[in-house]
Design an enzyme around this catalytic site. Structure first.
Site, short mmCIF file in Angstrom:
data_model
loop_
_atom_site.label_atom_id
_atom_site.label_comp_id
_atom_site.label_asym_id
_atom_site.label_seq_id
_atom_site.Cartn_x
_atom_site.Cartn_y
_atom_site.Cartn_z
N ASP A 1 0.85 -1.20 0.00
CA ASP A 1 0.00 0.00 0.00
C ASP A 1 0.88 1.24 0.00
O ASP A 1 1.89 1.30 0.70
CB ASP A 1 -0.93 -0.02 1.23
CG ASP A 1 -2.08 0.95 1.09
OD1 ASP A 1 -3.23 0.49 0.97
OD2 ASP A 1 -1.84 2.18 1.09
N ILE A 2 0.47 2.22 -0.77
CA ILE A 2 1.27 3.45 -0.91
C ILE A 2 1.24 4.27 0.38
O ILE A 2 2.11 5.11 0.61
CB ILE A 2 0.75 4.28 -2.12
CG1 ILE A 2 1.83 5.19 -2.67
CG2 ILE A 2 -0.52 5.05 -1.77
CD1 ILE A 2 1.50 5.77 -4.03
N HIS B 1 -10.24 -5.41 -3.66
CA HIS B 1 -8.93 -5.65 -3.06
C HIS B 1 -9.10 -6.02 -1.61
O HIS B 1 -10.05 -5.60 -0.95
CB HIS B 1 -8.03 -4.42 -3.18
CG HIS B 1 -8.63 -3.15 -2.67
ND1 HIS B 1 -9.55 -2.42 -3.41
CD2 HIS B 1 -8.49 -2.48 -1.50
CE1 HIS B 1 -9.93 -1.36 -2.71
NE2 HIS B 1 -9.30 -1.39 -1.54
N VAL C 1 -11.00 2.76 -3.81
CA VAL C 1 -10.62 2.30 -5.16
C VAL C 1 -11.60 1.21 -5.58
O VAL C 1 -11.67 0.15 -4.94
CB VAL C 1 -9.17 1.77 -5.18
CG1 VAL C 1 -8.81 1.30 -6.58
CG2 VAL C 1 -8.19 2.83 -4.70
N HIS D 1 -6.94 -5.82 1.97
CA HIS D 1 -5.78 -5.32 2.69
C HIS D 1 -5.29 -6.43 3.61
O HIS D 1 -6.09 -7.03 4.33
CB HIS D 1 -6.16 -4.14 3.59
CG HIS D 1 -6.73 -2.94 2.88
ND1 HIS D 1 -6.05 -1.75 2.75
CD2 HIS D 1 -7.94 -2.75 2.28
CE1 HIS D 1 -6.81 -0.87 2.11
NE2 HIS D 1 -7.97 -1.46 1.82
P1 AMP Z 1 -9.84 1.24 0.09
O1 AMP Z 1 -10.22 2.41 0.94
O2 AMP Z 1 -10.14 -0.09 0.73
O3 AMP Z 1 -10.42 1.36 -1.32
O4 AMP Z 1 -8.26 1.26 -0.01
C1 AMP Z 1 -7.56 1.76 -1.10
C2 AMP Z 1 -6.10 1.70 -0.73
O5 AMP Z 1 -5.34 1.88 -1.89
C3 AMP Z 1 -5.64 2.77 0.27
O6 AMP Z 1 -5.10 2.12 1.43
C4 AMP Z 1 -4.57 3.55 -0.50
O7 AMP Z 1 -3.49 3.95 0.31
C5 AMP Z 1 -4.15 2.53 -1.54
N1 AMP Z 1 -3.59 3.08 -2.78
C6 AMP Z 1 -4.10 4.06 -3.55
N2 AMP Z 1 -3.35 4.26 -4.63
C7 AMP Z 1 -2.32 3.37 -4.54
C8 AMP Z 1 -1.18 3.07 -5.35
N3 AMP Z 1 -0.94 3.74 -6.50
N4 AMP Z 1 -0.35 2.10 -4.96
C9 AMP Z 1 -0.57 1.43 -3.82
N5 AMP Z 1 -1.63 1.65 -3.01
C10 AMP Z 1 -2.48 2.62 -3.36
#
Ligand code: AMP
Length: 124
Positions: free
Chosen positions: A34-35, A105, A101, A107
């Site tokens: 995760d970023i 996915h 997103v 986590h």
């Molecule tokens: P969610 O709220 O479950 O949709 O989580 C989306 C996750 O994607 C968040 O923890 C962000 O930090 C992560 N995220 C967004 N863009 C990126 C990226 N380019 N690379 C890695 N993680 C990302």
């Protein structure tokens, strides 16, 4: 359920249009750090197929893809040394789930004691 948005950031990662810090990949699954990590280990596991959330994935993914997804989570937990210490998986879905997103996915969080799943003030 809303339709899949091909321009979401994880779709772009899958197409190689933007980079990721890859942790694992097979025919069905990609996993990357995760970023914005919320724990010492914070890995995102995504299917390569286009599914908006866990409900879409469970309803519409072929069993091989569902199986591969769970196998990948187990493998990553083992490789990240989380199996004995424990870890948490979270799949946010939709507005109330706080999903940012819209590509399914999970986590994987670990590497420290994560505390209760929801703070009591947020529970009800
Ligand atoms: P969610 O709220 O479950 O949709 O989580 C989306 C996750 O994607 C968040 O923890 C962000 O930090 C992560 N995220 C967004 N863009 C990126 C990226 N380019 N690379 C890695 N993680 C990302």
């Amino acid at each position: 359920m809303s339709s899949y948005d091909n321009d979401n950031i994880f779709a772009k990662i899958l197409r190689g249009e933007i980079p990721c810090d890859k942790v694992y990949e097979d025919d069905h699954v990609l996993a990357f750090n995760d970023i914005s990590p919320q724990a010492p280990v914070h890995v995102l596991v995504i299917p390569k197929g286009s599914y908006t959330d866990i409900a879409d994935f469970g309803a519409n993914a072929p069993v091989e893809e569902v199986a591969a997804f769970h196998k990948a989570i187990a493998l990553i937990a083992r490789e990240k040394d989380l199996k004995d210490s424990g870890f948490r998986t979270i799949a946010n879905a939709g507005v109330n789930g706080g999903q940012e997103v819209p590509h399914f996915h999970v986590h994987i969080l670990g590497g420290k004691a994560l505390g209760p799943m929801l703070r009591s003030s947020e529970a009800a």
